[in-house]
Scaffold this motif. Structure first.
Motif, short mmCIF file in Angstrom:
data_model
loop_
_atom_site.label_atom_id
_atom_site.label_comp_id
_atom_site.label_asym_id
_atom_site.label_seq_id
_atom_site.Cartn_x
_atom_site.Cartn_y
_atom_site.Cartn_z
N GLN A 163 0.89 -1.15 -0.01
CA GLN A 163 0.16 -0.09 0.08
C GLN A 163 0.69 1.08 0.06
OE1 GLN A 163 -2.79 0.23 3.28
NE2 GLN A 163 -3.65 2.01 2.74
N LEU A 164 1.97 1.32 0.98
CA LEU A 164 2.82 2.40 0.93
C LEU A 164 3.39 2.57 -0.54
CD1 LEU A 164 4.37 1.88 4.37
CD2 LEU A 164 2.88 3.68 3.73
N TYR A 165 3.93 1.45 -1.25
CA TYR A 165 4.73 1.53 -2.58
C TYR A 165 3.43 2.26 -3.49
CZ TYR A 165 8.47 -1.48 -1.30
OH TYR A 165 9.82 -2.12 -0.73
N ALA A 166 2.44 1.78 -3.43
CA ALA A 166 1.35 2.31 -4.34
C ALA A 166 0.92 3.77 -4.30
CB ALA A 166 0.07 1.33 -4.39
N THR A 167 1.00 4.04 -2.97
CA THR A 167 0.57 5.46 -2.51
C THR A 167 1.80 6.40 -3.07
OG1 THR A 167 -0.57 4.85 -0.69
CG2 THR A 167 -0.05 7.26 -0.72
N HIS A 168 2.96 6.20 -2.88
CA HIS A 168 4.05 7.08 -3.06
C HIS A 168 4.12 6.88 -4.69
CE1 HIS A 168 5.62 8.32 0.65
NE2 HIS A 168 5.39 7.11 0.99
N GLU A 169 4.14 6.02 -5.13
CA GLU A 169 4.06 6.01 -6.89
C GLU A 169 2.94 6.58 -7.37
OE1 GLU A 169 4.95 2.82 -10.46
OE2 GLU A 169 4.38 1.97 -8.81
N GLN A 170 1.86 6.52 -6.93
CA GLN A 170 0.90 7.18 -7.48
C GLN A 170 0.64 8.77 -7.37
OE1 GLN A 170 -2.89 6.42 -5.64
NE2 GLN A 170 -4.18 7.84 -7.06
N GLN A 171 1.04 9.35 -5.95
CA GLN A 171 1.14 10.71 -5.58
C GLN A 171 2.37 11.39 -5.90
OE1 GLN A 171 -0.19 11.45 -1.81
NE2 GLN A 171 -2.34 10.63 -2.07
N HIS A 172 3.54 10.57 -5.91
CA HIS A 172 5.01 11.31 -5.97
C HIS A 172 5.77 10.95 -7.30
CE1 HIS A 172 4.14 13.03 -2.11
NE2 HIS A 172 4.03 11.76 -1.60
N GLY A 173 5.25 9.71 -7.96
CA GLY A 173 5.97 9.23 -9.06
C GLY A 173 7.30 8.56 -8.83
N PHE A 174 7.45 8.05 -7.38
CA PHE A 174 8.60 7.32 -6.90
C PHE A 174 8.21 5.90 -6.88
CE2 PHE A 174 9.44 11.74 -5.44
CZ PHE A 174 10.89 11.96 -5.94
N PRO A 175 8.53 5.24 -7.73
CA PRO A 175 8.11 3.48 -7.53
C PRO A 175 9.09 3.20 -6.44
CG PRO A 175 9.10 4.09 -9.59
CD PRO A 175 8.96 5.35 -8.95
N GLY A 176 8.52 2.18 -5.60
CA GLY A 176 9.44 1.52 -4.67
C GLY A 176 9.68 2.28 -3.48
N MET A 177 9.03 3.36 -3.15
CA MET A 177 9.21 4.35 -2.08
C MET A 177 8.43 3.93 -0.86
SD MET A 177 9.26 8.27 -2.05
CE MET A 177 9.27 9.30 -0.46
N LEU A 178 8.88 3.42 0.27
CA LEU A 178 8.08 3.30 1.46
C LEU A 178 7.77 4.57 2.31
CD1 LEU A 178 9.79 0.05 2.73
CD2 LEU A 178 7.55 0.34 2.00
N GLY A 179 8.65 5.43 2.37
CA GLY A 179 8.09 6.63 3.16
C GLY A 179 9.43 7.71 3.13
#
Length: 160
Positions: free
Chosen positions: A74-90
């Motif tokens: 869920q964290l990966y998907a949220t960061h990729e969708q909102q910030h364009g950073f795939p693979g980012m946990l926080g």
């Protein structure tokens, strides 16, 4: 309202809560509350303990834990969708925290030349919803961001 053995009025729960929060926010010792609220060191310490215990009991299962595999997805998907950073946990942040109440015997271990006062390094990983799922305290001094991350168990935990 409760009374002690001498017949004097005791502290309310609100007063004890304020004392506990003041101890946490200001980083003071429990005996400092005596001058501020005329509260004994023991009462202040017990109030702080009870507040922390209640926070852990209330929020521990949801907020005071490492992310599960489902949480990480869920964290990966949220960061990729909102910030364009795939693979980012926080986001990880690092700061130096001045330790005002450091015991005298330890001051030499925790004091660096450029701070002049005992300090600790604090590294935290948080999601955009402020779910802090990793926190690390370490010694400052020659530590920079890379050294603090090297001491922190975060990468070992994520790899395993």
């Amino acid at each position: 309202m409760s009374y002690d053995a001498r017949g004097k009025r005791g502290f309310t729960s609100l007063q004890k809560g304020v004392a506990a929060i003041k101890l946490m926010v200001m980083g003071e010792s429990p005996d400092s509350i005596d001058g501020y609220m005329r509260m004994s060191e023991r009462t202040a310490r017990e109030s702080l303990y009870r507040l922390v215990r209640d926070v852990v009991e209330t929020f521990g299962d949801k907020y005071l834990r490492k992310p599960s595999l489902k949480d990480m997805k869920q964290l990966y998907a949220t960061h990729e969708q909102q910030h364009g950073f795939p693979g980012m946990l926080g986001s990880i942040d690092y700061t130096k925290w001045i330790w005002r109440n450091c015991p005298v015997a330890w001051k030499g271990q925790y004091t660096s030349g450029h701070h002049g006062a005992p300090s600790l390094a604090l590294a935290i990983v948080a999601s955009e919803y402020l779910w802090i799922w990793h926190a690390f305290f370490g010694v400052t001094g020659s530590n920079n961001d890379v050294n603090v991350l090297d001491q922190s168990p975060i990468f070992e935990d994520l790899l395993s």
